[in-house]
Design a protein around this motif. Sequence first.
Motif, mmCIF file in Angstrom:
data_model
loop_
_atom_site.group_PDB
_atom_site.id
_atom_site.type_symbol
_atom_site.label_atom_id
_atom_site.label_comp_id
_atom_site.label_asym_id
_atom_site.label_seq_id
_atom_site.Cartn_x
_atom_site.Cartn_y
_atom_site.Cartn_z
ATOM 1 N N LEU A 93 0.831 -1.208 0.000
ATOM 2 C CA LEU A 93 0.000 0.000 0.000
ATOM 3 C C LEU A 93 0.861 1.253 0.000
ATOM 4 N N VAL A 94 0.450 2.222 -0.822
ATOM 5 C CA VAL A 94 1.143 3.514 -0.844
ATOM 6 C C VAL A 94 0.123 4.626 -0.596
ATOM 7 N N ASP A 95 0.638 5.795 -0.168
ATOM 8 C CA ASP A 95 -0.242 6.947 0.034
ATOM 9 C C ASP A 95 -0.306 7.757 -1.255
ATOM 10 N N LYS A 96 -0.883 8.940 -1.184
ATOM 11 C CA LYS A 96 -1.097 9.714 -2.415
ATOM 12 C C LYS A 96 0.216 10.185 -3.022
ATOM 13 N N ASP A 97 1.288 10.198 -2.223
ATOM 14 C CA ASP A 97 2.605 10.567 -2.748
ATOM 15 C C ASP A 97 3.420 9.351 -3.185
ATOM 16 N N GLU A 98 2.760 8.206 -3.285
ATOM 17 C CA GLU A 98 3.426 6.962 -3.698
ATOM 18 C C GLU A 98 4.467 6.491 -2.680
ATOM 19 N N VAL A 99 4.287 6.877 -1.427
ATOM 20 C CA VAL A 99 5.192 6.421 -0.364
ATOM 21 C C VAL A 99 4.523 5.247 0.341
ATOM 22 N N LEU A 100 5.304 4.211 0.623
ATOM 23 C CA LEU A 100 4.763 3.057 1.361
ATOM 24 C C LEU A 100 4.187 3.550 2.688
ATOM 25 N N ILE A 101 3.005 3.064 3.030
ATOM 26 C CA ILE A 101 2.345 3.583 4.235
ATOM 27 C C ILE A 101 2.807 2.844 5.488
ATOM 28 N N MET A 102 2.524 3.449 6.633
ATOM 29 C CA MET A 102 2.583 2.721 7.897
ATOM 30 C C MET A 102 1.329 1.853 7.884
ATOM 31 N N SER A 103 1.457 0.580 8.228
ATOM 32 C CA SER A 103 0.312 -0.319 8.068
ATOM 33 C C SER A 103 0.000 -1.066 9.366
ATOM 34 N N PRO A 104 -0.319 -0.313 10.432
ATOM 35 C CA PRO A 104 -0.530 -0.978 11.719
ATOM 36 C C PRO A 104 -1.862 -1.718 11.793
ATOM 37 N N PHE A 105 -1.921 -2.636 12.730
ATOM 38 C CA PHE A 105 -3.181 -3.335 13.016
ATOM 39 C C PHE A 105 -3.180 -3.663 14.502
ATOM 40 N N HIS A 106 -4.326 -4.047 14.991
ATOM 41 C CA HIS A 106 -4.486 -4.339 16.413
ATOM 42 C C HIS A 106 -5.636 -5.325 16.540
ATOM 43 N N SER A 107 -5.838 -5.853 17.721
ATOM 44 C CA SER A 107 -6.834 -6.911 17.879
ATOM 45 C C SER A 107 -8.274 -6.414 17.713
ATOM 46 N N ASN A 108 -8.651 -5.379 18.454
ATOM 47 C CA ASN A 108 -10.041 -4.908 18.429
ATOM 48 C C ASN A 108 -10.056 -3.425 18.774
ATOM 49 N N CYS A 109 -10.770 -2.617 17.979
ATOM 50 C CA CYS A 109 -10.746 -1.165 18.201
ATOM 51 C C CYS A 109 -11.849 -0.700 19.154
ATOM 52 N N GLY A 110 -12.735 -1.601 19.557
ATOM 53 C CA GLY A 110 -13.804 -1.215 20.473
ATOM 54 C C GLY A 110 -14.912 -0.428 19.796
ATOM 55 N N GLY A 111 -14.934 -0.433 18.463
ATOM 56 C CA GLY A 111 -16.012 0.247 17.738
ATOM 57 C C GLY A 111 -15.595 1.550 17.089
ATOM 58 N N LYS A 112 -14.373 2.006 17.401
ATOM 59 C CA LYS A 112 -13.894 3.255 16.796
ATOM 60 C C LYS A 112 -12.371 3.197 16.750
ATOM 61 N N THR A 113 -11.801 3.259 15.562
ATOM 62 C CA THR A 113 -10.334 3.200 15.498
ATOM 63 C C THR A 113 -9.748 4.554 15.893
ATOM 64 N N CYS A 114 -8.460 4.532 16.170
ATOM 65 C CA CYS A 114 -7.748 5.703 16.681
ATOM 66 C C CYS A 114 -7.005 6.397 15.541
ATOM 67 N N PRO A 115 -7.035 7.713 15.452
ATOM 68 C CA PRO A 115 -6.167 8.364 14.461
ATOM 69 C C PRO A 115 -4.703 8.198 14.879
ATOM 70 N N ALA A 116 -3.807 8.147 13.912
ATOM 71 C CA ALA A 116 -2.388 7.881 14.209
ATOM 72 C C ALA A 116 -1.810 8.866 15.219
ATOM 73 N N GLY A 117 -2.186 10.135 15.085
ATOM 74 C CA GLY A 117 -1.595 11.172 15.929
ATOM 75 C C GLY A 117 -1.903 11.014 17.410
ATOM 76 N N MET A 118 -2.914 10.228 17.725
ATOM 77 C CA MET A 118 -3.230 10.019 19.143
ATOM 78 C C MET A 118 -2.263 9.046 19.799
ATOM 79 N N VAL A 119 -1.622 8.229 18.988
ATOM 80 C CA VAL A 119 -0.730 7.204 19.534
ATOM 81 C C VAL A 119 0.731 7.504 19.196
ATOM 82 N N TRP A 120 0.955 8.016 17.989
ATOM 83 C CA TRP A 120 2.311 8.356 17.590
ATOM 84 C C TRP A 120 2.467 9.863 17.471
#
Length: 386
Positions: free
Chosen positions: A210-237
């Motif tokens: 997967l790449v982003d709009k600039d053709e850069v490979l994306i960060m591709s995290p995953f987790h077990s269960n989001c509890g109904g709402k996933t987190c934006p990246a900036g909240m964790v990183w």
Amino acid sequence: MRYFILPLLSLLSIVTPIQAQSIKIALLNSKEINSVTVSIQEGRYLLKVGNEIMGEYKKGSIFYISRFGNSLQVRDKRSFIGDFSSVELNSKGNDGVLNIKSVNPIMESTEYDDDLSVKVEDNRMQLINKLDMEKYIAAVIEAEGGNGANRQYYMAQAVLIRTFTIKNLYKHAEDGFNLCDEVHCQAYKHRCTQNPEILEATRATAGSVLVDKDEVLIMSPFHSNCGGKTCPAGMVWQRDLPYLQSVDDPFCINQTNALWTIRVPRQEWLSFISEYTGSSIDYSRYNFSFPLPPRTKLVSIHGIELNLRTVRERFGLRSAYYALEDTGSEIIFKGKGYGHGVGMCQQGAMEMARVGYTWKDIIHFYFQAVQLRDYREMELHRFKPE
Ligand SMILES: [Zn+2]
Ligand SMILES: [Zn+2]
């Protein structure tokens, strides 16, 4: 002459693409391995020292390799083979499987696909497993859990793991391998064995990243269960990423890791609060209850900016997505989800696959405005397959 060229050409055409897509993983990299036994579980192998072939071995062959100072003593069942600074076992076909057991220190034996090289590095043995990229990805999927899921889920998971792998291909370049088998790279415990469908699904997406709009490979995290709402990246990183926004996920809310409760003695909570604030205020008369906030970093209570992740780490909570109930005698965390919550929610993705969504639907649900590319056709700045 004819006899010579034909086998050589056909050999090249078979071997080249496989080698171009192989990856080197350091095994048991944090362990001080000094002695191993290696046995051939499947296939035929060449034992090589540098470019020299020491012998060809079949299924059932076993090698004893021990470090003495800066050299390796190599024996087989019958005889002493020699003292070398490094040694390799190269599979002659695509079906080679080795069983590796550390005997100093004693560890469980483990099966790996394809090739192994052993050398002395910093007064210990360095074991490097060179294997087919797709077999590696399937093994990581198995290590990350979710056995028994639908094929479309494995395909989505394979693309995320492959994207991480290619993005981090030079993480350990200075150490002489691509990645190690530990969690800070990617969990790789053994070859993928429990479910052949995982490797089959991985191969069905071979090359896809997967790449982003600039053709850069994306960060591709995953987790077990989001509890109904996933987190934006900036909240964790450190920073937000346009393709890692929060999404409402109706697919995981009835799954096993959707809800959790943890109780802690109130006194323990109060000592945490005084540590956290560094203040001498007596907080014992305050009530700390708060309802489930939206996906957010901080909750403001009694003038304290409470970092939900810091609390998560301190009390070993499953996620940073919880309400707090202060009963006066204990603190009850009532939480949702399991893991950091960024990117693909595994249990939501499994449910999507189960009800008929495709691997592409799954990826585009959790990642915004990303595109699929084949890494084998990309100009990867630092990608130099051997
Ligand atoms: Zn590593
Ligand atoms: Zn979810």
